[in-house]
Design a protein around this motif. Structure first.
Motif, PDB file in Angstrom:
ATOM      1  N   GLY A 290     114.135  98.409  44.827  1.00  0.00           N
ATOM      2  CA  GLY A 290     114.647  98.875  46.116  1.00  0.00           C
ATOM      3  C   GLY A 290     115.800  99.831  45.947  1.00  0.00           C
ATOM      4  O   GLY A 290     116.235 100.150  44.834  1.00  0.00           O
ATOM      5  N   HIS A 291     116.320 100.265  47.086  1.00  0.00           N
ATOM      6  CA  HIS A 291     117.445 101.198  47.085  1.00  0.00           C
ATOM      7  C   HIS A 291     118.710 100.538  46.539  1.00  0.00           C
ATOM      8  O   HIS A 291     118.813  99.303  46.483  1.00  0.00           O
ATOM      9  CB  HIS A 291     117.712 101.687  48.506  1.00  0.00           C
ATOM     10  N   ALA A 292     119.675 101.377  46.184  1.00  0.00           N
ATOM     11  CA  ALA A 292     120.978 100.874  45.767  1.00  0.00           C
ATOM     12  C   ALA A 292     121.674 100.196  46.952  1.00  0.00           C
ATOM     13  O   ALA A 292     121.424 100.533  48.109  1.00  0.00           O
ATOM     14  CB  ALA A 292     121.836 102.030  45.244  1.00  0.00           C
ATOM     15  N   ALA A 293     122.536  99.228  46.648  1.00  0.00           N
ATOM     16  CA  ALA A 293     123.361  98.531  47.641  1.00  0.00           C
ATOM     17  C   ALA A 293     122.539  97.691  48.619  1.00  0.00           C
ATOM     18  O   ALA A 293     122.955  97.476  49.750  1.00  0.00           O
ATOM     19  CB  ALA A 293     124.242  99.522  48.411  1.00  0.00           C
ATOM     20  N   THR A 294     121.376  97.223  48.179  1.00  0.00           N
ATOM     21  CA  THR A 294     120.565  96.340  49.022  1.00  0.00           C
ATOM     22  C   THR A 294     120.762  94.868  48.655  1.00  0.00           C
ATOM     23  O   THR A 294     120.109  93.995  49.219  1.00  0.00           O
ATOM     24  CB  THR A 294     119.072  96.693  48.906  1.00  0.00           C
ATOM     25  N   GLY A 295     121.637  94.576  47.706  1.00  0.00           N
ATOM     26  CA  GLY A 295     121.927  93.192  47.364  1.00  0.00           C
ATOM     27  C   GLY A 295     120.902  92.541  46.449  1.00  0.00           C
ATOM     28  O   GLY A 295     120.728  91.319  46.492  1.00  0.00           O
ATOM     29  N   LYS A 296     120.246  93.333  45.605  1.00  0.00           N
ATOM     30  CA  LYS A 296     119.239  92.762  44.698  1.00  0.00           C
ATOM     31  C   LYS A 296     119.856  91.705  43.783  1.00  0.00           C
ATOM     32  O   LYS A 296     119.300  90.620  43.588  1.00  0.00           O
ATOM     33  CB  LYS A 296     118.591  93.872  43.870  1.00  0.00           C
ATOM     34  N   GLY A 297     121.017  92.041  43.211  1.00  0.00           N
ATOM     35  CA  GLY A 297     121.649  91.106  42.294  1.00  0.00           C
ATOM     36  C   GLY A 297     122.036  89.799  42.964  1.00  0.00           C
ATOM     37  O   GLY A 297     121.814  88.714  42.428  1.00  0.00           O
ATOM     38  N   GLU A 298     122.629  89.903  44.147  1.00  0.00           N
ATOM     39  CA  GLU A 298     123.039  88.696  44.867  1.00  0.00           C
ATOM     40  C   GLU A 298     121.827  87.854  45.248  1.00  0.00           C
ATOM     41  O   GLU A 298     121.837  86.622  45.116  1.00  0.00           O
ATOM     42  CB  GLU A 298     123.816  89.085  46.127  1.00  0.00           C
TER      43      GLU A 298
END
Length: 516
Positions: A73-81
């Motif tokens: 997905g796009h950056a800053a979409t909270g993938k890591g969280e």
């Protein structure tokens, strides 16, 4: 957002609550619940977590498939969280998370090795962050991949995902979507907080500046790779609300329902290259058997030439894959011994391929061959190979017809990935006639130090000689392609065959190496 999600997750992690949810008896009056034993009532979050964990444990117990989750997905979409929260809910001893930053191990092998190498076994759940999709989209946006190479990569994705789905890996592909304005606000918010400032790199702002292009590329890619067996699920991350409930519900459903049927992929037409034929070999007049004195002299010269070429390949970091197939007792072992005698022992490895181990059976059938690919500048020698799928597995009924017929295309794709990486691929088939095989069987049986080479399986295979001949010729016709051609060697004369093995490997190396 992060604090509230973390707080509810920690609350849902209560050991007492899980025990109560699993049916432990709790005695109490109509009064305040006993805090030591928990409440019989579960919150919505606890029900979600319990359902997800139960589904994962059932998956592990049944071990009939693996589940592979791709989070892109796009950056800053909270993938890591999202992945951190998901991993906290799951039994992480049965979960593998891979966020790949390619290092030397990845760069010195074909591109797809990094994913094949990390596939989860049946019964386990694997998560790839970014993965092959993020690689392709970002490479195209930066023009590291041209239009043609990008289309080729998408075709490889479809093939890769189809191979996994056909062999016990269920794919879940998540795309986290966000609009450009929400992305900007999220990046600014993260940058303003000292605890999260480290997440906002120049690369994240560059991806924000390219939001429109990346969005267009990603939408096109998802359209071209959406299949029944590997569908895309788009999740809207613009609001900043936790996506964990949606993902947990989705994964519970995936792990508790049968996988969807495989959607067939079209196979590219084979280039017109005349394959070798066993019948043509039989009809050819056999040359005079080579005398030992001539053989020894020519062997020394051939090995010296091969040694020189192998050193050059090592310096230029060109990998070499040599694969031996052939009739039983055709002399594969002798050919391998003379070949490797010319090589530096530190640079090669011989892989003897037999029936798969229990660990290998828990992976797709190609997995064990991807594991054995050499680093750049090294040599891998295969004593039997991936062609077992269309030979012994076919003839002996160890693979159903759909699987071995699909194996032709999967083999072509596998070898194409080796060639794209710059490997030299040498495929040798050592053939003997039926009378010569019988003579060698009887000689082995009469020689104490060779009896171990003769097995009951050799005699059983001989009884199906005609079936194997048919399978071998069909294998040639389906997998004899430019760059990965078959070399058919008449091995009735062992000495001449050993020289031809070394000379063919040298010829292929010389054609690949400049000024060789």
């Amino acid at each position: 957002m992060g604090k509230s999600a973390q707080g509810t997750t920690e609350k849902g992690a209560s050991g007492d609550g899980m025990q109560s949810a699993s049916g432990a008896s709790v005695k109490r009056k109509r009064a305040k619940p006993d805090k030591r034993q928990g409440s019989n009532k579960m919150s919505a979050e606890e029900r979600l977590r319990f359902g997800l964990l139960s589904a994962q444990l059932t998956l592990a117990q049944q071990a009939d498939r693996a589940v592979l989750v791709l989070v892109a997905g796009h950056a800053a979409t909270g993938k890591g969280e999202l992945i951190n929260q998901l991993n906290h809910w799951l039994e992480n001893r049965l979960t593998e998370v891979h966020a790949l930053a390619p290092g030397d191990e990845e760069r010195c092998r074909p591109y797809w090795w990094r994913f094949w190498h990390r596939l989860p076994t049946r019964g386990r759940l694997g998560v790839f962050v970014h993965g092959w999709v993020g690689d392709a989209v970002l490479a195209r946006a930066s023009r590291a991949l041209g239009e043609g190479a990008y289309s080729d990569r998408i075709e490889q994705m479809r093939q890769f995902e189809a191979e996994l789905a056909a062999d016990g890996v269920q794919l879940v592909k998540l795309w986290l979507q966000i609009d450009a304005e929400s992305q900007r606000r999220r990046l600014e918010m993260l940058a303003a907080d000292p605890a999260t400032r480290w997440q906002v790199t120049e690369d994240k702002w560059r991806r924000h500046a390219q939001h429109g292009l990346l969005d267009e590329l990603a939408r096109d890619l998802r359209k071209r790779t959406h299949r029944r067996h590997s569908p895309w699920i788009e999740l809207d991350a613009s609001s900043g609300d936790s996506l964990l409930p949606q993902v947990a519900t989705l994964l519970e459903n995936v792990m508790t329902t049968p996988p969807p049927a495989l959607e067939a992929e079209s196979s590219p037409a084979l280039e017109a290259v005349q394959p070798p034929s066993l019948a043509a070999l039989v009809q050819r007049e056999a040359p005079e058997r080579l005398k030992k004195r001539d053989y020894v002299e020519r062997l020394s010269e051939s090995q010296a030439r091969l040694a020189e070429l192998a050193r050059s390949a090592a310096r230029q970091r060109v990998p070499l894959v040599v694969m031996f197939e052939g009739h039983d007792a055709a002399g594969k072992g002798g050919g391998i011994h003379r070949l490797t005698s010319a090589l530096d022992a530190r640079l090669y490895q011989v892989h003897q391929i037999a029936a798969p181990t229990q660990e290998e059976l828990l992976h797709p059938w190609q997995w064990r061959f991807w594991q054995r690919l050499p680093r750049d500048g090294r040599v891998a020698v295969f004593d039997r190979s991936w062609y077992g799928r269309v030979l012994v597995e076919r003839v002996e009924g160890l693979a159903v017809e759909d699987d071995w017929r699909r194996g032709y295309e999967e083999i072509r794709q596998f070898e194409a990935r080796l060639l794209e990486h710059g490997a030299v691929v040498v495929k040798l088939f050592l053939a003997i006639d039926k009378d010569e095989q019988l003579a060698r069987f009887e000689a082995r049986a009469a020689t104490p130090h060779k009896r171990h080479k003769l097995t009951d399986e050799d005699w059983r295979n001989r009884e199906r000689w005609d079936d194997y001949q048919q399978a071998i010729d069909e294998m040639f016709s389906q997998t004899h392609v430019p760059g990965a051609e078959w070399t058919l060697i008449d091995a009735n004369d062992k000495r001449r065959a050993r020289l031809e093995v070394i000379q063919e490997v040298s010829r292929r190396l010389a054609a690949r190496l400049p000024l060789a």
